[in-house]
Design a protein around this motif. Structure first.
Motif, PDB file in Angstrom:
ATOM      1  N   ARG A 142       0.637  -1.086   0.012  1.00 55.79           N
ATOM      2  CA  ARG A 142      -0.102  -0.044   0.063  1.00 55.79           C
ATOM      3  C   ARG A 142       0.794   1.289  -0.046  1.00 55.79           C
ATOM      4  O   ARG A 142       0.434   2.245   0.085  1.00 55.79           O
ATOM      5  N   ARG A 143       2.010   1.052   0.125  1.00 59.57           N
ATOM      6  CA  ARG A 143       3.130   2.341  -0.196  1.00 59.57           C
ATOM      7  C   ARG A 143       2.857   3.090   1.360  1.00 59.57           C
ATOM      8  O   ARG A 143       2.956   4.354   1.067  1.00 59.57           O
ATOM      9  N   LEU A 144       2.686   2.315   2.452  1.00 58.13           N
ATOM     10  CA  LEU A 144       2.513   3.262   3.621  1.00 58.13           C
ATOM     11  C   LEU A 144       3.690   2.773   4.794  1.00 58.13           C
ATOM     12  O   LEU A 144       3.536   2.166   5.658  1.00 58.13           O
ATOM     13  N   THR A 145       4.927   2.999   4.125  1.00 59.96           N
ATOM     14  CA  THR A 145       5.982   2.568   4.728  1.00 59.96           C
ATOM     15  C   THR A 145       6.754   3.274   5.821  1.00 59.96           C
ATOM     16  O   THR A 145       7.787   2.881   6.237  1.00 59.96           O
ATOM     17  N   THR A 146       6.249   4.782   6.123  1.00 63.75           N
ATOM     18  CA  THR A 146       6.687   5.067   7.242  1.00 63.75           C
ATOM     19  C   THR A 146       5.663   5.272   8.354  1.00 63.75           C
ATOM     20  O   THR A 146       4.609   5.572   8.164  1.00 63.75           O
ATOM     21  N   ILE A 147       5.945   4.724   9.593  1.00 68.79           N
ATOM     22  CA  ILE A 147       4.604   4.126  10.667  1.00 68.79           C
ATOM     23  C   ILE A 147       5.149   4.477  11.970  1.00 68.79           C
ATOM     24  O   ILE A 147       6.278   4.809  12.047  1.00 68.79           O
ATOM     25  N   ALA A 148       3.967   4.692  12.704  1.00 68.14           N
ATOM     26  CA  ALA A 148       4.377   4.525  14.481  1.00 68.14           C
ATOM     27  C   ALA A 148       4.113   3.496  14.879  1.00 68.14           C
ATOM     28  O   ALA A 148       2.907   2.775  14.130  1.00 68.14           O
ATOM     29  N   ILE A 149       4.572   2.905  15.978  1.00 69.29           N
ATOM     30  CA  ILE A 149       4.099   1.587  16.576  1.00 69.29           C
ATOM     31  C   ILE A 149       3.599   2.245  18.076  1.00 69.29           C
ATOM     32  O   ILE A 149       4.345   2.954  18.538  1.00 69.29           O
ATOM     33  N   VAL A 150       2.667   1.546  18.403  1.00 72.65           N
ATOM     34  CA  VAL A 150       1.952   1.826  19.662  1.00 72.65           C
ATOM     35  C   VAL A 150       1.918   0.497  20.515  1.00 72.65           C
ATOM     36  O   VAL A 150       1.232  -0.543  19.893  1.00 72.65           O
ATOM     37  N   SER A 151       2.984   0.134  21.438  1.00 66.26           N
ATOM     38  CA  SER A 151       2.891  -1.066  21.981  1.00 66.26           C
ATOM     39  C   SER A 151       2.468  -1.175  23.545  1.00 66.26           C
ATOM     40  O   SER A 151       2.715  -0.156  24.105  1.00 66.26           O
ATOM     41  N   GLY A 152       2.111  -2.382  24.086  1.00 67.04           N
ATOM     42  CA  GLY A 152       1.784  -2.574  25.266  1.00 67.04           C
ATOM     43  C   GLY A 152       3.030  -2.852  26.128  1.00 67.04           C
ATOM     44  O   GLY A 152       4.067  -3.502  25.497  1.00 67.04           O
ATOM     45  N   THR A 153       3.059  -2.517  27.173  1.00 69.35           N
ATOM     46  CA  THR A 153       4.246  -2.779  28.216  1.00 69.35           C
ATOM     47  C   THR A 153       4.236  -3.949  28.883  1.00 69.35           C
ATOM     48  O   THR A 153       5.245  -4.342  29.557  1.00 69.35           O
ATOM     49  N   ASP A 154       3.262  -4.992  28.414  1.00 69.93           N
ATOM     50  CA  ASP A 154       3.174  -6.205  28.746  1.00 69.93           C
ATOM     51  C   ASP A 154       4.195  -7.251  28.137  1.00 69.93           C
ATOM     52  O   ASP A 154       4.690  -6.610  26.978  1.00 69.93           O
ATOM     53  N   ALA A 155       4.500  -8.459  28.381  1.00 64.18           N
ATOM     54  CA  ALA A 155       5.292  -9.316  27.980  1.00 64.18           C
ATOM     55  C   ALA A 155       4.959  -9.464  26.326  1.00 64.18           C
ATOM     56  O   ALA A 155       5.962  -9.270  25.271  1.00 64.18           O
ATOM     57  N   PHE A 156       3.781  -9.657  25.780  1.00 62.54           N
ATOM     58  CA  PHE A 156       3.674  -9.816  24.458  1.00 62.54           C
ATOM     59  C   PHE A 156       3.829  -8.599  23.800  1.00 62.54           C
ATOM     60  O   PHE A 156       4.372  -8.366  22.389  1.00 62.54           O
TER      61      PHE A 156
END
Length: 400
Positions: free
Chosen positions: A174-188
């Motif tokens: 989709r040519r959407l190659t600049t991203i943000a990641i929002v991640s949980g602080t849990d192990a997964f």
């Protein structure tokens, strides 16, 4: 009464109608002539998060194990011997999971342990499992559970690295190659974030911004507002499981980020859609084909197994199917088939036969284990889905 007649009678009373594929799977485990007699009952310990923050993952796992152990025993067990399921709820607490695993091994003398709904609870059980030399089939997603390979540890879900790869491939298309990641602080959440960060450069993905949220957070609008302020982003990927991703999704729409949103296979349940509400519309995620069983072409080798499990689970529980219950089904069937082939419930022989699994068609994909691969799935086992009007839609991976 012959085994196949016992099974047919039991199955008829059990659900009223059981799909042909389910009959075939269970008959293969109990029919005389195909099974070497087991020396004793197969004692299976199970530790899942049936309550607590991971309840919507663990509850279908619990129900699945109970449903299918009952069905197998009604059909004669394994080689004419019963399966005894000793099932415990860890409430999502790793220390409780560790203690329950130790009790199952020391006091209940189980031959195998199935469970570990979350990465954290699975990892807490691993040292106990390894010390006792009892096979363990984890139901959690992180690659670190089985990488590097641990002799006694296996898992049924797709790995977090596979989820990152599936998402990134779609972002590239989709040519959407600049991203943000929002991640949980849990192990997964941490584990998937780390896998995505490692994989991103090789796939042409630039991670330009990151935010985190805690398992107990009920308001994440500040993190999503920061994402919205970051210029140049093309999409956002959320790494998490349980209720957290639904809270993030609602805040995402509330803040008006306005970018394509991807979730992980850790939300592969209709309960996520219910929790996120209208905000879930348009969310994409990699998930097991189980969620779209009726949408698969008739020639798909998984379709009969998927439809049989989905029909049975809905009939017995009145609830929609989730990938997490499917993980438990796969774990149980891998163990039962290993016991059938081994003609034994001795832990070392079960371990060896689980590792020898070849071409097993489960809800998660076609499983082929080896001494260097204790998950046994490749990337084709994950399907790309989008949520539309409260349901799952299978997305073509040839285009956007």
């Amino acid at each position: 009464m012959p085994a196949f007649r016992r099974f047919y009678a039991a199955a008829s009373a059990w659900t009223g109608r059981v799909a042909v594929a389910t009959v075939a799977v269970i008959l293969a485990l109990v029919t005389p002539g195909t099974v070497r007699p087991a020396v004793a009952e197969l004692r299976i310990g199970a530790v899942v998060s049936a309550t607590g923050p991971a309840e919507y993952l663990g509850d279908p796992e619990k129900r699945t194990l109970e449903i299918y152990v009952e069905a197998l025993n009604a059909a004669g067990g394994v080689g004419g011997e019963p399966i005894r399921l000793m099932l415990h709820d860890d409430g999502g607490d790793p220390e409780t999971a560790r203690r329950l695993a130790a009790r199952l091994i020391a006091d209940d003398k189980v031959s195998v342990v199935i469970g570990g709904t979350t990465t954290a609870t699975s990892l807490a059980m691993v040292p106990v499992i390894e010390a006792a030399q009892v096979p363990f089939v984890s139901l959690a997603g992180a690659a670190q559970i089985v990488e590097p390979v641990r002799k006694w540890v296996f898992k049924t879900p797709h790995t977090d690295r596979m989820a990152c790869e599936k998402i990134f491939a779609d972002l590239v298309r989709r040519r959407l190659t600049t991203i943000a990641i929002v991640s949980g602080t849990d192990a997964f959440g941490r584990a998937m974030r780390d896998q995505c960060v490692k994989l991103a450069p090789a796939m042409g993905i630039t991670i330009a911004h990151e935010e985190t949220y805690g398992p107990a957070d009920t308001d994440v609008t500040a993190q999503l507002a920061a994402v919205k302020r970051k210029s140049g982003l093309k999409a956002v990927v959320v790494a998490g499981h349980g209720q957290g991703p639904a809270i993030v999704t609602r805040a995402y729409r509330q803040v008006g980020v306005g970018l394509p949103l991807y979730q992980s296979h850790g939300v592969a349940s209709k309960q996520f859609i219910a929790l996120a509400g209208p905000a879930a519309e348009g969310v994409r995620l990699p998930a097991a084909a189980l969620l779209v069983a009726d949408k698969l072409p008739d020639g798909d080798p998984q379709k009969p197994v998927l439809r049989a499990y989905a029909d049975t689970f809905r009939q017995k529980t009145g609830q929609p199917v989730s990938a997490f219950g499917g993980h438990a089904y796969d774990g149980l069937m891998l163990v039962v088939e290993a016991a059938r082939r081994a003609g034994s419930v001795e832990p070392a022989r079960l371990r060896d036969e689980i590792e020898r699994t070849r071409g097993h068609i489960g809800t998660g994909g076609v499983v082929t284990m080896s001494p260097t691969d204790h998950t046994g799935l490749d990337l084709s086992a994950l399907r790309l889905l989008e949520i539309r009007k409260g349901d799952w839609v299978l997305i073509s991976e040839q285009g956007s």
